[in-house]
Design a protein around this motif. Structure first.
Motif, PDB file in Angstrom:
ATOM      1  N   PHE A 118     -24.896 -44.380  33.537  1.00 59.16           N
ATOM      2  CA  PHE A 118     -24.250 -44.637  32.250  1.00 59.16           C
ATOM      3  C   PHE A 118     -24.865 -45.898  31.629  1.00 59.16           C
ATOM      4  O   PHE A 118     -25.001 -46.923  32.294  1.00 59.16           O
ATOM      5  N   ALA A 119     -25.260 -45.833  30.367  1.00 58.65           N
ATOM      6  CA  ALA A 119     -26.081 -46.850  29.712  1.00 58.65           C
ATOM      7  C   ALA A 119     -25.583 -48.290  29.868  1.00 58.65           C
ATOM      8  O   ALA A 119     -26.359 -49.157  30.286  1.00 58.65           O
ATOM      9  N   PRO A 120     -24.327 -48.621  29.567  1.00 56.67           N
ATOM     10  CA  PRO A 120     -23.918 -50.024  29.739  1.00 56.67           C
ATOM     11  C   PRO A 120     -23.982 -50.485  31.195  1.00 56.67           C
ATOM     12  O   PRO A 120     -24.349 -51.616  31.481  1.00 56.67           O
ATOM     13  N   PHE A 121     -23.632 -49.592  32.109  1.00 51.85           N
ATOM     14  CA  PHE A 121     -23.707 -49.939  33.524  1.00 51.85           C
ATOM     15  C   PHE A 121     -25.165 -50.085  33.971  1.00 51.85           C
ATOM     16  O   PHE A 121     -25.494 -50.965  34.765  1.00 51.85           O
ATOM     17  N   ALA A 122     -26.062 -49.230  33.451  1.00 47.68           N
ATOM     18  CA  ALA A 122     -27.479 -49.291  33.823  1.00 47.68           C
ATOM     19  C   ALA A 122     -28.112 -50.593  33.357  1.00 47.68           C
ATOM     20  O   ALA A 122     -28.910 -51.201  34.089  1.00 47.68           O
ATOM     21  N   VAL A 123     -27.770 -51.037  32.161  1.00 48.69           N
ATOM     22  CA  VAL A 123     -28.321 -52.294  31.656  1.00 48.69           C
ATOM     23  C   VAL A 123     -27.861 -53.460  32.526  1.00 48.69           C
ATOM     24  O   VAL A 123     -28.658 -54.341  32.870  1.00 48.69           O
ATOM     25  N   GLN A 124     -26.599 -53.470  32.902  1.00 53.65           N
ATOM     26  CA  GLN A 124     -26.086 -54.531  33.772  1.00 53.65           C
ATOM     27  C   GLN A 124     -26.721 -54.459  35.164  1.00 53.65           C
ATOM     28  O   GLN A 124     -27.063 -55.475  35.751  1.00 53.65           O
ATOM     29  N   LEU A 125     -26.898 -53.250  35.674  1.00 57.80           N
ATOM     30  CA  LEU A 125     -27.539 -53.070  36.982  1.00 57.80           C
ATOM     31  C   LEU A 125     -28.974 -53.584  36.955  1.00 57.80           C
ATOM     32  O   LEU A 125     -29.411 -54.279  37.877  1.00 57.80           O
ATOM     33  N   LEU A 126     -29.704 -53.266  35.896  1.00 60.13           N
ATOM     34  CA  LEU A 126     -31.081 -53.748  35.790  1.00 60.13           C
ATOM     35  C   LEU A 126     -31.138 -55.257  35.561  1.00 60.13           C
ATOM     36  O   LEU A 126     -32.070 -55.922  36.025  1.00 60.13           O
TER      37      LEU A 126
END
Length: 163
Positions: A118-126
């Motif tokens: 999921f995009a917001p989670f992926a940005v935070q993960l990266l």
């Protein structure tokens, strides 16, 4: 007045600086790195690197498109590209193939992480673990390319060796 050992040491320094030893042959330490016969002249070829990078990206895409093995197929594709470069090429291209495999797999890990979650989670993960994710991808892609290149060169030497 100079001592005799001082004259000899000055002569040897002059020989080193001029690039000639007592046999009038160039010494390996004074040859230019960019010219023919240089110490590092055949170590890295930008053209071979660009070709290996493009082929590695292609192998990564084709290997990742295989439905059953998918994720591991990416590394099989990079290894297959390294194998083919080692089999077809007459020169060793370990640096080019390893770096190309590392770049292709590192970018693929980051991009797949970005689009698989999921995009917001992926940005935070990266943001938190992006360097580690890219590092794991780069290391595994580089190793896959190097292993493939090694086995390709090994097969080539076996096929071209006289019996």
């Amino acid at each position: 007045m100079q001592r005799s050992d001082q004259k000899e040491s000055e002569r040897s320094v002059d020989d080193i600086l001029s690039g000639l030893n007592s046999d009038d042959e160039p010494t390996p330490t004074t040859q230019s790195a960019g010219g023919n016969g240089g110490r590092f002249s055949g170590l890295f070829s930008p053209r071979a690197f660009l070709a290996a990078l493009l082929l590695s990206v292609g192998g990564l895409v084709v290997g990742g498109a295989i439905p059953i093995i998918g994720f591991f197929g990416r590394f099989a594709g990079i290894a297959a590209v390294g194998f083919l470069i080692g089999l077809v090429g007459s020169k060793r291209r370990y640096a080019e193939v390893g770096l190309a495999g590392a770049i292709a797999a590192g970018l693929a890990f980051v991009i797949s992480t970005l689009f698989s979650v999921f995009a917001p989670f992926a940005v935070q993960l990266l943001a938190d673990y992006g360097i580690a994710i890219a590092g794991v991808g780069a290391l595994s892609g580089g190793v896959a390319g190097l292993v493939g290149h090694y086995f390709g060169r090994d097969l080539r030497s076996g096929l071209t060796q006289d019996l």
